[in-house]
Design a protein around this motif. Structure first.
Motif, PDB file in Angstrom:
ATOM      1  N   ARG A 234       0.821  -1.208   0.000  1.00  0.00           N
ATOM      2  CA  ARG A 234       0.000   0.000   0.000  1.00  0.00           C
ATOM      3  C   ARG A 234       0.855   1.259   0.000  1.00  0.00           C
ATOM      4  NH1 ARG A 234      -3.819  -0.606   5.027  1.00  0.00           N
ATOM      5  NH2 ARG A 234      -4.097   1.588   4.565  1.00  0.00           N
ATOM      6  N   LYS A 235       2.036   1.187   0.622  1.00  0.00           N
ATOM      7  CA  LYS A 235       2.891   2.363   0.733  1.00  0.00           C
ATOM      8  C   LYS A 235       3.823   2.537  -0.459  1.00  0.00           C
ATOM      9  CE  LYS A 235       1.431   3.800   4.702  1.00  0.00           C
ATOM     10  NZ  LYS A 235       0.705   5.088   4.792  1.00  0.00           N
ATOM     11  N   ALA A 236       3.890   1.544  -1.341  1.00  0.00           N
ATOM     12  CA  ALA A 236       4.806   1.625  -2.480  1.00  0.00           C
ATOM     13  C   ALA A 236       4.367   2.737  -3.428  1.00  0.00           C
ATOM     14  CB  ALA A 236       4.850   0.288  -3.216  1.00  0.00           C
ATOM     15  N   PRO A 237       5.325   3.387  -4.108  1.00  0.00           N
ATOM     16  CA  PRO A 237       4.965   4.451  -5.056  1.00  0.00           C
ATOM     17  C   PRO A 237       4.095   3.909  -6.191  1.00  0.00           C
ATOM     18  CG  PRO A 237       7.336   4.443  -4.596  1.00  0.00           C
ATOM     19  CD  PRO A 237       6.780   3.185  -4.014  1.00  0.00           C
ATOM     20  N   GLY A 238       3.286   4.788  -6.766  1.00  0.00           N
ATOM     21  CA  GLY A 238       2.452   4.402  -7.896  1.00  0.00           C
ATOM     22  C   GLY A 238       1.087   3.914  -7.455  1.00  0.00           C
ATOM     23  N   LYS A 239       0.199   3.811  -8.430  1.00  0.00           N
ATOM     24  CA  LYS A 239      -1.165   3.388  -8.153  1.00  0.00           C
ATOM     25  C   LYS A 239      -1.216   1.878  -7.979  1.00  0.00           C
ATOM     26  CE  LYS A 239      -5.886   3.577  -9.925  1.00  0.00           C
ATOM     27  NZ  LYS A 239      -6.765   3.991 -11.043  1.00  0.00           N
ATOM     28  N   LEU A 240      -1.850   1.434  -6.914  1.00  0.00           N
ATOM     29  CA  LEU A 240      -1.987   0.003  -6.636  1.00  0.00           C
ATOM     30  C   LEU A 240      -3.270  -0.493  -7.300  1.00  0.00           C
ATOM     31  CD1 LEU A 240      -0.739  -2.370  -5.019  1.00  0.00           C
ATOM     32  CD2 LEU A 240      -2.243  -1.739  -3.134  1.00  0.00           C
ATOM     33  N   SER A 241      -3.136  -1.304  -8.350  1.00  0.00           N
ATOM     34  CA  SER A 241      -4.315  -1.784  -9.072  1.00  0.00           C
ATOM     35  C   SER A 241      -4.441  -3.304  -9.047  1.00  0.00           C
ATOM     36  CB  SER A 241      -4.268  -1.310 -10.529  1.00  0.00           C
ATOM     37  OG  SER A 241      -3.090  -1.786 -11.166  1.00  0.00           O
ATOM     38  N   ARG A 242      -3.406  -3.989  -8.561  1.00  0.00           N
ATOM     39  CA  ARG A 242      -3.417  -5.455  -8.547  1.00  0.00           C
ATOM     40  C   ARG A 242      -2.560  -5.943  -7.390  1.00  0.00           C
ATOM     41  NH1 ARG A 242      -0.024  -7.463 -13.293  1.00  0.00           N
ATOM     42  NH2 ARG A 242      -1.896  -7.414 -14.589  1.00  0.00           N
ATOM     43  N   ALA A 270      -4.663 -21.257   3.876  1.00  0.00           N
ATOM     44  CA  ALA A 270      -5.201 -21.014   2.543  1.00  0.00           C
ATOM     45  C   ALA A 270      -5.773 -19.597   2.498  1.00  0.00           C
ATOM     46  CB  ALA A 270      -6.293 -22.034   2.227  1.00  0.00           C
ATOM     47  N   THR A 271      -5.934 -19.062   1.299  1.00  0.00           N
ATOM     48  CA  THR A 271      -6.536 -17.736   1.154  1.00  0.00           C
ATOM     49  C   THR A 271      -7.995 -17.805   1.580  1.00  0.00           C
ATOM     50  OG1 THR A 271      -5.085 -17.346  -0.740  1.00  0.00           O
ATOM     51  CG2 THR A 271      -6.909 -15.820  -0.423  1.00  0.00           C
ATOM     52  N   THR A 272      -8.365 -17.008   2.567  1.00  0.00           N
ATOM     53  CA  THR A 272      -9.719 -17.050   3.112  1.00  0.00           C
ATOM     54  C   THR A 272     -10.604 -16.002   2.446  1.00  0.00           C
ATOM     55  OG1 THR A 272      -9.266 -15.429   4.848  1.00  0.00           O
ATOM     56  CG2 THR A 272      -8.770 -17.743   5.344  1.00  0.00           C
ATOM     57  N   ARG A 273     -11.889 -16.120   2.703  1.00  0.00           N
ATOM     58  CA  ARG A 273     -12.826 -15.112   2.187  1.00  0.00           C
ATOM     59  C   ARG A 273     -12.508 -13.742   2.783  1.00  0.00           C
ATOM     60  NH1 ARG A 273     -19.465 -15.458   1.917  1.00  0.00           N
ATOM     61  NH2 ARG A 273     -19.796 -13.287   1.275  1.00  0.00           N
ATOM     62  N   GLU A 274     -12.102 -13.705   4.057  1.00  0.00           N
ATOM     63  CA  GLU A 274     -11.734 -12.427   4.675  1.00  0.00           C
ATOM     64  C   GLU A 274     -10.534 -11.810   3.977  1.00  0.00           C
ATOM     65  OE1 GLU A 274     -12.369 -11.807   9.159  1.00  0.00           O
ATOM     66  OE2 GLU A 274     -12.007 -13.952   8.979  1.00  0.00           O
ATOM     67  N   HIS A 275      -9.547 -12.651   3.614  1.00  0.00           N
ATOM     68  CA  HIS A 275      -8.406 -12.141   2.845  1.00  0.00           C
ATOM     69  C   HIS A 275      -8.893 -11.489   1.552  1.00  0.00           C
ATOM     70  CE1 HIS A 275      -5.563 -15.286   4.826  1.00  0.00           C
ATOM     71  NE2 HIS A 275      -5.366 -14.100   5.381  1.00  0.00           N
ATOM     72  N   LEU A 276      -9.778 -12.195   0.846  1.00  0.00           N
ATOM     73  CA  LEU A 276     -10.221 -11.724  -0.464  1.00  0.00           C
ATOM     74  C   LEU A 276     -11.049 -10.451  -0.355  1.00  0.00           C
ATOM     75  CD1 LEU A 276     -11.013 -15.226  -1.907  1.00  0.00           C
ATOM     76  CD2 LEU A 276      -9.327 -13.642  -2.837  1.00  0.00           C
ATOM     77  N   GLU A 277     -11.915 -10.378   0.643  1.00  0.00           N
ATOM     78  CA  GLU A 277     -12.696  -9.154   0.827  1.00  0.00           C
ATOM     79  C   GLU A 277     -11.761  -7.977   1.090  1.00  0.00           C
ATOM     80  OE1 GLU A 277     -15.636  -8.564   0.183  1.00  0.00           O
ATOM     81  OE2 GLU A 277     -16.991 -10.208   0.670  1.00  0.00           O
ATOM     82  N   GLN A 278     -10.732  -8.215   1.882  1.00  0.00           N
ATOM     83  CA  GLN A 278      -9.760  -7.170   2.186  1.00  0.00           C
ATOM     84  C   GLN A 278      -9.009  -6.748   0.923  1.00  0.00           C
ATOM     85  OE1 GLN A 278      -6.005  -6.505   5.278  1.00  0.00           O
ATOM     86  NE2 GLN A 278      -7.105  -8.426   5.285  1.00  0.00           N
ATOM     87  N   ILE A 279      -8.609  -7.726   0.119  1.00  0.00           N
ATOM     88  CA  ILE A 279      -7.886  -7.430  -1.119  1.00  0.00           C
ATOM     89  C   ILE A 279      -8.758  -6.622  -2.073  1.00  0.00           C
ATOM     90  CG2 ILE A 279      -7.020  -8.505  -3.244  1.00  0.00           C
ATOM     91  CD1 ILE A 279      -5.868 -10.751  -1.438  1.00  0.00           C
ATOM     92  N   PHE A 280     -10.015  -7.067  -2.263  1.00  0.00           N
ATOM     93  CA  PHE A 280     -10.869  -6.409  -3.249  1.00  0.00           C
ATOM     94  C   PHE A 280     -11.357  -5.040  -2.779  1.00  0.00           C
ATOM     95  CE2 PHE A 280     -11.678 -10.744  -5.183  1.00  0.00           C
ATOM     96  CZ  PHE A 280     -11.029 -10.436  -6.376  1.00  0.00           C
ATOM     97  N   ARG A 281     -11.244  -4.741  -1.490  1.00  0.00           N
ATOM     98  CA  ARG A 281     -11.528  -3.376  -1.054  1.00  0.00           C
ATOM     99  C   ARG A 281     -10.437  -2.418  -1.517  1.00  0.00           C
ATOM    100  NH1 ARG A 281     -13.582  -5.692   3.862  1.00  0.00           N
ATOM    101  NH2 ARG A 281     -11.566  -5.449   4.880  1.00  0.00           N
ATOM    102  N   MET A 282      -9.263  -2.971  -1.828  1.00  0.00           N
ATOM    103  CA  MET A 282      -8.126  -2.132  -2.204  1.00  0.00           C
ATOM    104  C   MET A 282      -7.867  -2.114  -3.703  1.00  0.00           C
ATOM    105  SD  MET A 282      -5.424  -3.148   0.742  1.00  0.00           S
ATOM    106  CE  MET A 282      -5.919  -3.199   2.452  1.00  0.00           C
ATOM    107  N   VAL A 283      -8.041  -3.253  -4.352  1.00  0.00           N
ATOM    108  CA  VAL A 283      -7.710  -3.361  -5.778  1.00  0.00           C
ATOM    109  C   VAL A 283      -8.797  -4.171  -6.481  1.00  0.00           C
ATOM    110  CG1 VAL A 283      -5.211  -3.222  -5.433  1.00  0.00           C
ATOM    111  CG2 VAL A 283      -6.329  -5.451  -5.355  1.00  0.00           C
ATOM    112  N   PRO A 284      -8.957  -3.973  -7.799  1.00  0.00           N
ATOM    113  CA  PRO A 284      -9.963  -4.747  -8.526  1.00  0.00           C
ATOM    114  C   PRO A 284      -9.468  -6.105  -9.014  1.00  0.00           C
ATOM    115  CG  PRO A 284      -9.025  -3.079  -9.955  1.00  0.00           C
ATOM    116  CD  PRO A 284      -8.394  -2.878  -8.603  1.00  0.00           C
TER     117      PRO A 284
END
Length: 579
Positions: A234-242, A270-284
């Motif tokens: 999140r802190k890296a330069p540039g737009k986070l899209s993925r 394993a990747t949980t639903r909570e992980h995925l919800e968190q990811i998709f709140r940030m990137v598409p």
């Protein structure tokens, strides 16, 4: 808001406002404006808008509570809290666990620089191609050999030893006493989305088992929710899209070394639903990185099953299967950044992997096999949210089994077919029309909340059936109840998530028709028009009835006469004749 945004996106003063190139879309000419008077931002290019809280949520990918806490922290304030749920730590306890783990992280980092045996750890990191800058960015450290190095350094009181035990940094012996959990390991601090240390991972240097060791679950660390490297991404330069989901800490750090700063890792789960919800709140978009062997594909299928309920339209998942014997760490060192990103570009789309996996389990050449394929897909497609993706996957399955898509949708239980889009609303004529009195009254109060002081406490605002009258009443009640709300942004935050929020933002962005010095009079005029609207509407109802039926009952005739006289008086007071 100017301070909050300018610290992240340099602003230039332009009259009473500030401008910049929009951080939410690519542009060369600035169309992003920040209003210190209204305390909100608006982009005329992409339509992005919001308050200081909203900006942090969008730009820093924070949730609402995190944004509030970040603003409070920047002012040296502490957010008051209501009683938490049993799963949430009490604030004081949570703060103590954060503090002791932050101290531990600094201890491990100091050992990597100063401990006599740290050379082994430094050599290992250099062999993996990691620079000092990357080690610093990820806070890498070294837990030296020995049973109580951390305990001796930090466990100076019974309370601090209790915190070391509760945070998982120390383990209780069977016969009493404590010992360090991490010994002779490279240490990777695990940060939450706010950058606080919530746990650790350790990579062994010798032959001890296990090769990787994580902190246990604690009141502030839950493996099914957290992702290693997310804060740094999140802190890296540039737009986070993925985001790229990999398996281990070293994969994340090695990819960052090659400039791929959007990788995260699950923490032994394993990747949980909570992980995925968190990811998709940030990137598409998310790309899962798995070994290409049987175990890797089985793990990928588990990710598919967990992703199904969250794959709403606009979200994309892909799968990158690595060559045999490779992991992201080794592959990026072999191919370099451009080569690795080329592999990502060839990753398999979610829908394609979904259907390929199911087709591999049946004989697609036989009718029985195709029928079996439909049965396998039925419960899985039912878990997909309705929308374009579900419809397209149903159509693809229909082509495979040789059944019409509409027929297959019925067999699957329906829900995939999209309804016809409603006809587009006719375009409004160019130029700004005079708004209704209720809209202008709301706009005036949004721009100048202090105007509420001029509204009499028992005054009727608008007849009950007036469109928007309920919103006006709610706004006036809010401003009376909380007189400290004196900016547009402060008022709008109270309508976050409200059904009328989008319409209120539209009014907030438009300047009122009257200048600031005439707004009190304008508001009084709007309210007067609204108060007249009820009697006027009733008179017209009675007038229409009189025309239809030729006469009115005695009570209604008296009411009609009284309302007619009111209309005439109002017309005379305005200096014009009534009808």
């Amino acid at each position: 808001i100017v301070e909050v945004i300018d610290a992240r996106v340099p602003l230039k003063k332009a009259g009473r406002e500030y401008t910049a190139c929009c951080p939410f879309h690519n542009e060369k000419t600035p169309s992003f404006t920040v209003s210190p008077a209204k305390q909100f931002y608006h982009c005329f290019g992409c339509g992005a808008h919001g308050t200081a809280i909203g900006f942090l949520m969008e730009y820093e990918h924070m949730d609402f509570v995190e944004a509030v806490e970040e603003l409070a922290r920047s002012l040296g304030l502490e957010v008051p809290r209501e009683g938490g749920t049993p799963s949430a730590p009490r604030h004081k306890e949570g703060s103590s666990l954060y503090d002791i783990q932050a101290e531990a992280a600094r201890f491990y980092q100091r050992q990597l620089r100063e401990h006599p045996q740290a050379g082994r750890a430094v050599d290992y990191l250099r062999e993996r191609g990691l620079s000092g800058e990357i080690a610093r960015d990820f806070g890498l450290g070294y837990a030296p050999p020995g049973w109580d190095n951390l305990l001796q350094a930090l466990g100076t009181t019974p309370e601090r030893r209790r915190l070391l035990l509760e945070s998982g940094l120390a383990i209780e012996k069977d016969g009493g006493g404590l010992y360090d959990r991490f010994r002779d390991r490279i240490v990777f601090p695990i940060l939450d989305r706010r950058g606080r240390v919530i746990g650790f991972g350790g990579r062994v240097l010798g032959d001890d088992k296990p090769k990787y060791l994580n902190s246990p679950e604690t009141p502030v660390f839950h493996k099914g929710r957290e992702l290693y490297g997310l804060y740094q991404a999140r802190k890296a330069p540039g737009k986070l899209s993925r985001l790229l989901v990999v398996e281990g800490y070293m994969d994340v750090v090695a990819l960052a070394q090659f400039g791929i700063r959007n990788a995260v890792a699950t923490l032994g789960t394993a990747t949980t639903r909570e992980h995925l919800e968190q990811i998709f709140r940030m990137v598409p978009e998310v790309v899962f990185c798995f070994d290409g062997d049987r175990a890797g594909r089985a793990a990928a299928w588990r990710a598919v099953e967990n992703a199904l309920p969250v794959m709403r339209d606009g979200r994309e998942a892909r799968f990158l299967f690595l060559p045999e014997g490779e992991d992201p760490d080794s592959l990026v060192r072999k191919l370099g950044r451009e080569g690795f990103e080329a592999e990502i570009a060839k990753s398999v789309p979610f829908s394609e992997f979904f259907l390929e996996h199911l087709e591999a389990r049946v004989d697609i050449s036989s009718m029985d096999g195709r029928a079996r394929l439909v049965e396998l897909a039925r419960p899985l497609l039912a878990r997909l949210p309705g929308g374009v993706l579900r419809e397209l996957m149903t159509e693809r399955l229909a082509r495979t089994v040789g059944v019409a898509a509409e027929r297959l949708d019925g067999l699957l239980g329906g829900g995939a077919r999209l309804r016809a889009a409603p006809a587009a609303a006719p375009a409004r004529p160019a130029g700004r029309e005079r708004p209704s009195p209720v809209r202008e009254a709301i706009r005036l109060l949004l721009h100048d909340p202090a105007l509420v002081e001029g509204i009499e406490a028992d005054a009727e605002l608008a007849p009950p059936e007036t469109p928007g009258g309920d919103i006006l009443a709610e706004l006036v009640e809010l401003l009376r109840r909380q007189p400290h709300l004196r900016s547009t942004a402060a008022v709008m935050e109270h309508f976050r998530g409200h059904p009328a929020e989008r319409h209120l933002w539209r009014l907030a962005r438009e300047e009122p028709l009257s200048p600031p010095e005439g707004r009190a009079e304008e508001l009084a005029g709007c309210l007067q028009l609204l108060r007249r609207a009820g009697p006027e509407r009733r008179w017209r109802e009675l007038q229409d009835k009189l025309r239809r039926e030729g006469r009115l009952p005695e009570a209604e005739q008296e009411e009609w006469q009284r309302l007619l006289e009111m209309r005439r008086q109002a017309a005379r007071s305005q200096g014009s004749g009534g009808r």
